[in-house]
Scaffold this active site. Structure first.
Site, PDB file in Angstrom:
ATOM      1  N   LYS A 134      42.784   2.657  12.188  1.00  0.00           N
ATOM      2  CA  LYS A 134      43.368   3.145  13.448  1.00  0.00           C
ATOM      3  C   LYS A 134      42.812   2.365  14.642  1.00  0.00           C
ATOM      4  CE  LYS A 134      45.779   6.884  11.995  1.00  0.00           C
ATOM      5  NZ  LYS A 134      46.102   8.258  11.880  1.00  0.00           N
ATOM      6  N   LYS A 177      50.482   2.851   1.649  1.00  0.00           N
ATOM      7  CA  LYS A 177      50.898   4.247   1.503  1.00  0.00           C
ATOM      8  C   LYS A 177      52.075   4.549   2.418  1.00  0.00           C
ATOM      9  CE  LYS A 177      48.530   7.080   4.832  1.00  0.00           C
ATOM     10  NZ  LYS A 177      48.325   8.410   5.225  1.00  0.00           N
ATOM     11  N   LYS A 237      54.500   7.116   8.531  1.00  0.00           N
ATOM     12  CA  LYS A 237      55.433   6.979   9.657  1.00  0.00           C
ATOM     13  C   LYS A 237      55.213   5.671  10.398  1.00  0.00           C
ATOM     14  CE  LYS A 237      53.475  10.614  10.409  1.00  0.00           C
ATOM     15  NZ  LYS A 237      52.761  11.866  10.563  1.00  0.00           N
TER      16      LYS A 237
HETATM   17  P1  ATP Z   1      50.981   9.047   8.600  1.00  0.00           P
HETATM   18  O1  ATP Z   1      50.269   7.944   7.880  1.00  0.00           O
HETATM   19  O2  ATP Z   1      52.416   9.173   8.210  1.00  0.00           O
HETATM   20  O3  ATP Z   1      50.759   8.995  10.083  1.00  0.00           O
HETATM   21  P2  ATP Z   1      48.775  10.711   7.976  1.00  0.00           P
HETATM   22  O4  ATP Z   1      48.290  10.434   6.595  1.00  0.00           O
HETATM   23  O5  ATP Z   1      48.030  10.054   9.093  1.00  0.00           O
HETATM   24  O6  ATP Z   1      50.315  10.404   8.098  1.00  0.00           O
HETATM   25  P3  ATP Z   1      49.258  13.567   7.908  1.00  0.00           P
HETATM   26  O7  ATP Z   1      50.710  13.467   7.924  1.00  0.00           O
HETATM   27  O8  ATP Z   1      48.580  14.502   8.834  1.00  0.00           O
HETATM   28  O9  ATP Z   1      48.573  12.204   8.273  1.00  0.00           O
HETATM   29  O10 ATP Z   1      48.753  13.899   6.439  1.00  0.00           O
HETATM   30  C1  ATP Z   1      48.804  15.200   5.935  1.00  0.00           C
HETATM   31  C2  ATP Z   1      48.383  15.210   4.504  1.00  0.00           C
HETATM   32  O11 ATP Z   1      49.282  14.430   3.729  1.00  0.00           O
HETATM   33  C3  ATP Z   1      46.989  14.640   4.230  1.00  0.00           C
HETATM   34  O12 ATP Z   1      46.374  15.430   3.242  1.00  0.00           O
HETATM   35  C4  ATP Z   1      47.266  13.267   3.687  1.00  0.00           C
HETATM   36  O13 ATP Z   1      46.270  12.833   2.787  1.00  0.00           O
HETATM   37  C5  ATP Z   1      48.581  13.480   2.955  1.00  0.00           C
HETATM   38  N1  ATP Z   1      49.388  12.249   2.909  1.00  0.00           N
HETATM   39  C6  ATP Z   1      49.887  11.557   3.969  1.00  0.00           C
HETATM   40  N2  ATP Z   1      50.566  10.475   3.549  1.00  0.00           N
HETATM   41  C7  ATP Z   1      50.507  10.495   2.182  1.00  0.00           C
HETATM   42  C8  ATP Z   1      51.030   9.644   1.147  1.00  0.00           C
HETATM   43  N3  ATP Z   1      51.749   8.562   1.445  1.00  0.00           N
HETATM   44  N4  ATP Z   1      50.799   9.979  -0.129  1.00  0.00           N
HETATM   45  C9  ATP Z   1      50.086  11.082  -0.455  1.00  0.00           C
HETATM   46  N5  ATP Z   1      49.564  11.911   0.469  1.00  0.00           N
HETATM   47  C10 ATP Z   1      49.755  11.634   1.768  1.00  0.00           C
END
Ligand code: ATP
Ligand code: LTN
Length: 328
Positions: free
Chosen positions: A111, A195, A198
């Site tokens: 980040k 992964k 968004k």
């Molecule tokens: P993004 O990367 O889309 O901004 P993020 O991971 O920062 O999302 P959240 O959306 O708050 O954050 O994640 C909520 C939950 O979903 C967390 O437990 C995270 O580990 C899980 N998660 C997010 N993306 C994935 C993924 N691609 N595969 C599996 N678990 C995920």
């Protein structure tokens, strides 16, 4: 058992966070557990600095949480900012956490790299994990269902709990991450080495509230691997394995069974069946989303009641913490 987890209100829910975490939250509430699920809006402030956007995202996240099936009668649902003990305990934890441990967190490094290109790195990005530790430890949960990317933060949380207990006396239970192997890391449709997220851009993820034609189109355009065999082998066939993991996630069929069903079929067949399964799985969720949007006062009430319960819960813990550390 006690369960706690959180999600950031930073935009759309997608198949990554849904299959990796949210869907598992549901399983716990249907058994005899005490579940706390929070929208971590204070964490979102580390990346979102537009009040209208944040307010809208929080609102949509509340509606989305109910739409996927979280039930306020069974689970305590609340926004983090409504329970002030989170920031209070978060601050206390920053005073116990070595700077070096925060600096080596993978999510911080990623980040911070992105932030450098925009407005610079704010200190909240660095202290993000101590606030997360407070989110968790305030509720003394046994398990924290999350995706693989949060494992490191959970380890730090466990270290903080141990350090606090050793320094001031036993208060906190050491929480365990709950990570479901096959959906631990749902990958991008365009780049299966990353992964699903968004932040990669719209072609990389499928939003839970996207329309059918867009979902079908994205799956059709998803990258595949060389050769033709439909086999779960994340090392050698990362793209196809990811499609199979998503397929299994939305149908609840084991990957082994799907491999058998799809034996001799083409990648195009896999994509077409997968698109049908994704659309069928999320149609009722989208229907609920429309209903809860029309009845937002119900949603607001559910989160207010949840926040009230969470406050009562955390007040007891904070009294004990204050006493142990010498604040009163
Ligand atoms: P993004 O990367 O889309 O901004 P993020 O991971 O920062 O999302 P959240 O959306 O708050 O954050 O994640 C909520 C939950 O979903 C967390 O437990 C995270 O580990 C899980 N998660 C997010 N993306 C994935 C993924 N691609 N595969 C599996 N678990 C995920
Ligand atoms: N860091 C997580 C969100 C999060 C969380 C939590 C998850 C904040 N507090 C407590 C589980 C428990 C993320 O980036 N997805």
């Amino acid at each position: 058992m006690r369960i706690l987890s959180g999600i950031q209100p930073t935009g759309q829910f997608h198949l990554g966070n849904y299959l990796g975490a949210l869907k598992h939250w549901l399983k716990f509430q249907d058994r005899d557990n005490e579940c706390f699920y929070t929208i971590v809006d204070l964490h979102a402030l580390t990346t979102v600095h537009d009040a209208r956007t944040l307010r809208q995202n929080i609102r949509e996240s509340k509606i989305a949480m109910l739409s996927i099936g979280l039930n306020p009668e069974k689970s305590t649902l609340f926004a983090q900012s409504q329970v002030h003990a989170h920031t209070q305990l978060g601050w206390i934890f920053t005073t116990l956490t070595p700077l070096g441990e925060l600096e080596r967190m993978t999510q911080y490094k990623e980040k911070a790299k992105q932030a450098l290109k925009n407005n610079g790195v704010n200190a909240g990005l660095l202290t993000y994990p101590t606030l997360m530790a407070a989110d968790i430890l305030l509720y003394n949960p046994d398990y924290v269902p999350v995706g693989e990317d949060q494992k490191q933060h959970l380890e730090l949380t466990r270290n903080i709990a141990e350090k606090f207990n050793k320094t001031y006396g036993q208060i906190f239970k050491i929480p365990n991450p709950m990570i479901y192997k096959e959906t631990a890391r749902i990958m991008s449709l365009q780049d299966p080495a990353k992964k699903m997220s968004k932040s990669l851009g719209p072609q990389h993820y499928i939003g839970l509230f996207e329309d059918e034609s867009s979902i079908r189109d994205k799956i059709k355009k998803a990258v595949t691997d060389s050769e033709k065999e439909i086999k779960y082998d994340p090392k050698n066939k990362p793209a196809i394995s990811n499609l199979l993991a998503i397929y299994s996630g939305v149908t609840d069929k084991p990957i082994k069974d799907l491999e058998k069903e799809l034996e001799g079929k083409s990648y195009a067949d896999l994509k077409s069946s997968l698109a049908d399964a994704v659309v069928a799985h999320i149609a009722p969720i989208q229907q609920k989303y429309a209903e809860f949007t029309a009845n937002f006062s119900f949603v607001e009430r559910a989160f207010e009641t949840g926040a009230e319960k969470a406050r009562t819960e955390t007040e007891k813990v904070m009294e004990l913490v204050s006493q142990k550390i010498g604040l009163e």
